[in-house]
Motif scaffolding. Sequence first.
Motif, PDB file in Angstrom:
ATOM      1  N   UNK A   1       0.785  -1.222   0.000  1.00 38.21           N
ATOM      2  CA  UNK A   1       0.000   0.000   0.000  1.00 38.21           C
ATOM      3  C   UNK A   1       0.817   1.271   0.000  1.00 38.21           C
ATOM      4  N   UNK A   2       2.141   1.165   0.094  1.00 38.48           N
ATOM      5  CA  UNK A   2       2.994   2.343   0.016  1.00 38.48           C
ATOM      6  C   UNK A   2       3.501   2.484  -1.412  1.00 38.48           C
ATOM      7  N   UNK A   3       4.067   3.644  -1.776  1.00 36.96           N
ATOM      8  CA  UNK A   3       4.470   3.848  -3.171  1.00 36.96           C
ATOM      9  C   UNK A   3       5.469   2.806  -3.650  1.00 36.96           C
ATOM     10  N   UNK A   4       5.433   2.539  -4.947  1.00 38.58           N
ATOM     11  CA  UNK A   4       6.383   1.608  -5.539  1.00 38.58           C
ATOM     12  C   UNK A   4       7.706   2.266  -5.857  1.00 38.58           C
ATOM     13  N   UNK A   5       8.053   3.251  -5.054  1.00 40.36           N
ATOM     14  CA  UNK A   5       9.298   3.983  -5.214  1.00 40.36           C
ATOM     15  C   UNK A   5       9.908   4.195  -3.841  1.00 40.36           C
ATOM     16  N   UNK A   6      11.211   4.270  -3.788  1.00 38.33           N
ATOM     17  CA  UNK A   6      11.909   4.541  -2.549  1.00 38.33           C
ATOM     18  C   UNK A   6      13.041   5.521  -2.777  1.00 38.33           C
ATOM     19  N   UNK A   7      13.725   5.841  -1.695  1.00 33.40           N
ATOM     20  CA  UNK A   7      14.867   6.730  -1.785  1.00 33.40           C
ATOM     21  C   UNK A   7      16.079   6.013  -1.207  1.00 33.40           C
ATOM     22  N   UNK A   8      17.225   6.192  -1.878  1.00 37.20           N
ATOM     23  CA  UNK A   8      18.465   5.616  -1.371  1.00 37.20           C
ATOM     24  C   UNK A   8      19.526   6.699  -1.265  1.00 37.20           C
ATOM     25  N   UNK A   9      20.380   6.533  -0.280  1.00 37.97           N
ATOM     26  CA  UNK A   9      21.528   7.410  -0.050  1.00 37.97           C
ATOM     27  C   UNK A   9      22.578   6.481   0.539  1.00 37.97           C
ATOM     28  N   UNK A  10      23.464   5.949  -0.311  1.00 39.32           N
ATOM     29  CA  UNK A  10      24.330   4.823   0.043  1.00 39.32           C
ATOM     30  C   UNK A  10      23.466   3.562   0.203  1.00 39.32           C
ATOM     31  N   UNK A  11      22.980   2.995  -0.909  1.00 37.61           N
ATOM     32  CA  UNK A  11      22.020   1.894  -0.854  1.00 37.61           C
ATOM     33  C   UNK A  11      22.621   0.598  -0.300  1.00 37.61           C
ATOM     34  N   UNK A  12      21.723  -0.209   0.260  1.00 42.38           N
ATOM     35  CA  UNK A  12      22.064  -1.518   0.832  1.00 42.38           C
ATOM     36  C   UNK A  12      21.039  -2.515   0.328  1.00 42.38           C
ATOM     37  N   UNK A  13      21.482  -3.760   0.106  1.00 39.94           N
ATOM     38  CA  UNK A  13      20.547  -4.842  -0.183  1.00 39.94           C
ATOM     39  C   UNK A  13      21.010  -6.082   0.565  1.00 39.94           C
TER      40      UNK A  13
END
Length: 850
Positions: free
Chosen positions: A754-766
């Motif tokens: 239910x949240x947007x299908x977009x996010x924000x990254x700043x030094x991304x991690x997976x």
Amino acid sequence: MRTTSTTPARPVLIAALALTTAGSLLLTPHPAGADPKPSPTRHEPALDQRAAQAPASAAARALGTDAPATHPVTGYPREQVLSPDAENPADKSLKLGLTPYHAIAPKLNALQALGDRVSVEVTGRSAGGHRLYLVTVTAPETDRQARAQERMRDLIENAPAAAAKSDEIKASYKAPVFFNNNIHGNEWEGTDASLKLIEQLATAQDERTADLLAHARLYFNITANPDGRIAGTRANANGFDLNRDFVTASQPETRAMRQIEIDKQPAVMLDLHGYVNGTLIEPTTPPHGENYEYDLFLKNTYANALGMEAAVNGLGYTPAKDGVEPVQIPFRDQQEGWDDWPPIFTPQYAAFHGTVAAHTVEIPLQVNNSAYTSLPVEELRRRSAVNTAVAGAAIRATLDFVQARRTSLVADQIEVFRRGAAGAAQVPVSERTVPGVPGIGPEDVYTTTFPRAYVIPAGRTAAARLVDHLLANDVRVTRATKSFRLSGRTYAKGSYVVDMHQPKRGLANVLLADGRDISDKVSVMYDISGWSLGRLWGAQLAAVPTGRLTGLPLRSVQEATSVGRVAPHGDLSLRLDDPAAIAALNSLLQQGVPVRATADGGTAIVPASARPKATALARTHDVTFDATRRTGSTPLHRTRVAAAVTPGELFALREMNFEVTPVSTDVLNAGYDWSATDVLMVSTGLEYANLTAPARKSLDTFLSSSPGHGLVGRGIGGAELSAATGLLAAKAVEGNGDANGVVRMVNAGPITTGTPGYGFVYAPVWFTDLGPRVRVEQSYATGNPLLSGHWRPLEDGTGGPSAAAGRPSVISGPHAVLFGTEPLFRDHPKGEFPQVARALFSMAAVKESG
């Protein structure tokens, strides 16, 4: 720490110029310059290791209403007597021989008493509760003359085609000039330079000064960040870097500066900073913001930079004698790394309000941070005196520039607004279109195609918030009085329409558009490269590329229509898809209302008996409580959070009305009482290995006690604590630490549904190597997940967007939820806030592991 590139400069580089910074190696034995650093930087590290400790009172003050007061237009001077502040011997300005905050009000009273040229107004209060002062210096005006100036200012923005032909404007409009000081609290000297200049202007009797003040209004924001000035910190009392906040406007100081830009409409502005040696004066390196009228901006900004350069170098300071290097202009002297791409910085934001010459000016000699604590007082005061003189020279040169070019500056401001209102094409920069600026190349050409309009469907809290934010930024918004068709699509009655034929179309587009992936344009960016409110704030949005708005049933709005309402009968449901809804839910839980969550975690079920409380909260938070027959499956409880997080995350948690206690390694080692905590959130500043044995035992007991208390972790800091405590079987992989932007996501679990299908990254991690009880809540999209921003692989080919594609970005287990994205970054991506809230609720009383 990210730094600017010193790769080959443009062809017009002055041969003798050394691209030195706040870390110049000095040419004399005496340490006259600033402390060594690798190269210019104006931002915090990508991953700040300190846990935020801002007081709750500062957040409450920032989250309060601070609508600008409206006053009748009166003449100048507009004098007032300011009450004094208590003397504060701990003010960090004192050590430098500069003006402490408590001395500013008496100083301003004295300046007003010098004659009829100086006026003072209080534009608001800081997060720490300190008054924000705006000083206006101009020749006296009667009420009638002041109203005429306001009428001309309004004509320039709202009827620019007529303004361009106005003889009255050419002859008598006073060019507005804005000097912004001390936005970073530990970059002090702009304040003192401005106070000295105001005194000179108030008393000068020469014809040149009289002519200047007859044809200009000079506005001085004396200290944009009094909290930081007093404390000697870059940030305000909430821990926010105000020169990163203009897109979000989360802080009262930022909103005060925004209102100055709107109300005063400066044609020229300086933002006085420190410390880069030699003095750094913008315009910037590429990439340049694609929504600016950059040809007009570059022409004037470069011309004023040359004048400031001559004035600063003309002071006679030398590397050998004073430790001061010659001025550097990034556009001319650097290839990349000091860009104007994001509108989060004051001068770049100002450009969208018609400022056609705007500069960050970095004065030369470091007196903050390590220099402040290590250098003798005598040396610090010598440096501060040099810096004050440099700032003063830049201000005076700007006044000369305005005096010489008033008519053309105002004409160019009118042209900015004319292009917007007419929907005219941008003019790409070149040596033909911007004569007098050498070295323009294809690397400087950034333009965009503006849509004809944006449509924002109404009815949701997120849509109302977005509309109100646009209006607060002086973007015009209309609302449909009935359904309509535009460009082959039907939109419902009540939909909001942003007509992109408007004077501030650039600002509308910079806030609403997706942005662009600029990873292939430059190797490094100064700060964020993507920020789209259209994708990150949770509202639906449609960009309409073409079409005619004439004849559509649209009416201008001054505020969004409230969506707060409560169904009259039965139990109530509250969708947990917005931070305002989370704040309302937390208030219900704190009042002891029994609330249950649906199985998917996306809705709260509120009993009918709580309708009076829900009614009050619907008004306060502008949220909707619908009728429901659902019963919910999981009880929700008052959630008290211990948080070792960044300032932006701490503020966002408080915005959602969580009860938060800031913690850190030191706090836990001092003996933290876990009995009043339900869940732990960690992103930075809590290192398991650095805990004492008793602190470690207390933490372990908290996380393992029955029924248990879980961890919500973000980034590497959160993942490392999870690994050290054995809460979640997964390996965290760090991407390129310089990457940032808006990314496409695939939501898969109750934390993110239910949240947007977009996010924000700043030094991304997976995450990889997931254990058997680990659930993937969200993943980076396949292909290239970056929608807008800057994300390159590292030199060895790892860490790029292709490595993250399809990988989990949010994972959960019985005792932990881990985020690899930045869902609360600088209080900005509002649509992602509920992900963190749901994670906290789910971990507040987790089930004992089987």
